[in-house]
Design an enzyme around this catalytic site. Sequence first.
Site, PDB file in Angstrom:
ATOM      1  N   GLU A  77       1.023  -1.541   0.141  1.00  0.00           N
ATOM      2  CA  GLU A  77      -0.246   0.560   0.035  1.00  0.00           C
ATOM      3  C   GLU A  77       1.032   1.548  -0.461  1.00  0.00           C
ATOM      4  O   GLU A  77       0.876   2.146  -0.068  1.00  0.00           O
ATOM      5  CB  GLU A  77      -1.374   0.179   0.783  1.00  0.00           C
ATOM      6  N   GLY A  78       1.810   1.496  -0.753  1.00  0.00           N
ATOM      7  CA  GLY A  78       3.253   1.933  -0.929  1.00  0.00           C
ATOM      8  C   GLY A  78       4.300   2.559  -0.041  1.00  0.00           C
ATOM      9  O   GLY A  78       3.864   1.859   1.198  1.00  0.00           O
TER      10      GLY A  78
END
Length: 590
Positions: A442-443
Amino acid sequence: MPEFNAPLRDLRFVLHEVFDAPAIWARLPALAERVDADTADAILEEAAKVTGQLIAPLNRSGDEEGAQWRDGVVTTPAGFKEAYATYIEGGWVGLSGNPDFAGMGMPKMLAVQFEEMLYAANSSFALYSALSSGACLAIDAHASAELRSTYLPPMYEGRWAGSMCLTEPHAGTDLGIIRTKAEPQANGSYKISGTKIFITGGEQDLTENIIHLVLAKLPDAPAGPKGISLFLVPKLLVNADGSLGTRNAVSCGSIEHKMGIKASSTCVMNFDGATGYLIGEANKGLAAMFTMMNYERLSIGIQGIGCAEASYQAAVGYARERIQSRAPTGPVATDKVADPIINHPDVRRMLLSMKALTEGGRAFACYVGQQLDLAKFTEDTDERQRAEALVALLTPVAKAFFTDMGLESCVNGQQVFGGHGYIREWGQEQHVRDVRIAQIYEGTNGIQALDLLGRKVVANGGAALRQFCAEVRNFAHRHEVPYGSELVVALERLETVSGWLLEHAKTNPNEVGAASVEYLHLFGYVAYAYMWARMAAVAEAKRSEDEDFYGAKLATAAFYFQRLLPRTLSLEASIRAGSTSLYELKAEHF
């Protein structure tokens, strides 16, 4: 086998006493008719039972068995399918979903507490529904009325799941270079072709259908991120009456063999001319996908808190029972040959670090949830804009700081066990392996730090930061609270460093990237200090009502301000050292 018991007393303390959530809900018309203190407590009670009795017992067995792939079919570990069926009967997937489409419509302040329990109990299990909840948000916010009415009810009910398909073998953070294509069809649909990797829950045996949200490019799309569109691609096509039809041209090519979260299927997904439907406007898919990504970033941040809580519970239990050596001040357990290790200073240092960071994170997650609720439900324009600005500012902090501190806490929990912490049967090594991914997907946390400093602080001249700092300063000055002066000193350090970076970034483009991770940590420690000051203020006022609970809260606050907040001093020094030393070594000399 390690057990998990939801920390209900502390969750209620944060929700009801620190933030007075019921009072907030009561003034928001959309929430006032749906939830109050009694409703919230009933949901938390039931959530504690579901996570502790149904889901947590599958954590170790799920890790050992793992998800299995054979000829495109993915099988989840024994017990998962039956537990998931019971789980969706309770409506948990749609807890904060739109009630117009079978969601329960509960506030985010409550949902973050449920998510913490779920991740603490079993991170792999949690991910299947977390992706569904995020996909529903994106569909609800950006899809057509027809797509919303067709897909949201069965997704909120949990009968269908969702996935997020962004990453490709050559394109991770740089989504502008994705190669997946979307070909328009005469009937208004699109043919989607390409390969996506690292797709959580891309294939599984828990639900009737899986709804993939896929980033792809139209034939005439402009280059880079401005040419990305978002498409809804079902595993099974859906007939006009809502029933399931034939299999779409989407398949799982393999699953990854991972360090942790082994019961969660991480898939390679192949789209071979699969039928898809445009969500939102053409070439504006990245903005639509960020609705889901921002939800997932907060959710994955909470994974860090949940894993840390589970590790802490196990470590405390072990430290109370394990006897080794005598306490430095002399025998404590005089009837035994040695004292419980909880009496040793270094063990207390580790346990208190875990406790202070986890409880600080729990409060901060609820605070971010409050901003999300205000941004979504308030009818006051100024309040909504202020909340939206804080959500944008704080989301990267929540994702990265929660998970960085989650790993630190899980490593401390493992260390408390000594050699036993390295052994599978005690459960601590699994927490370390499971929480580690949360810093990556998620980053990555490095990207979150760049987002915070580069986009949310430097790019707008620190406007949202000043808003947050003003709130913290007003609290410290308005109340004669414990640690108010320490909070102000830490806040001024954050403000001064921010000003230094704003100035130096004008002349040296490397300064933002060089300082971003240390800056996010500095911000995180100050944000936790704000949370601890708020918790200490309540505990001080109510200490006579429950000395054990509130006294422990004040003692933990003292530890945070005396032993953890001073980390900001070294972070400031590191930031002010600048980027020069990063570039004195030539690339070929590494």
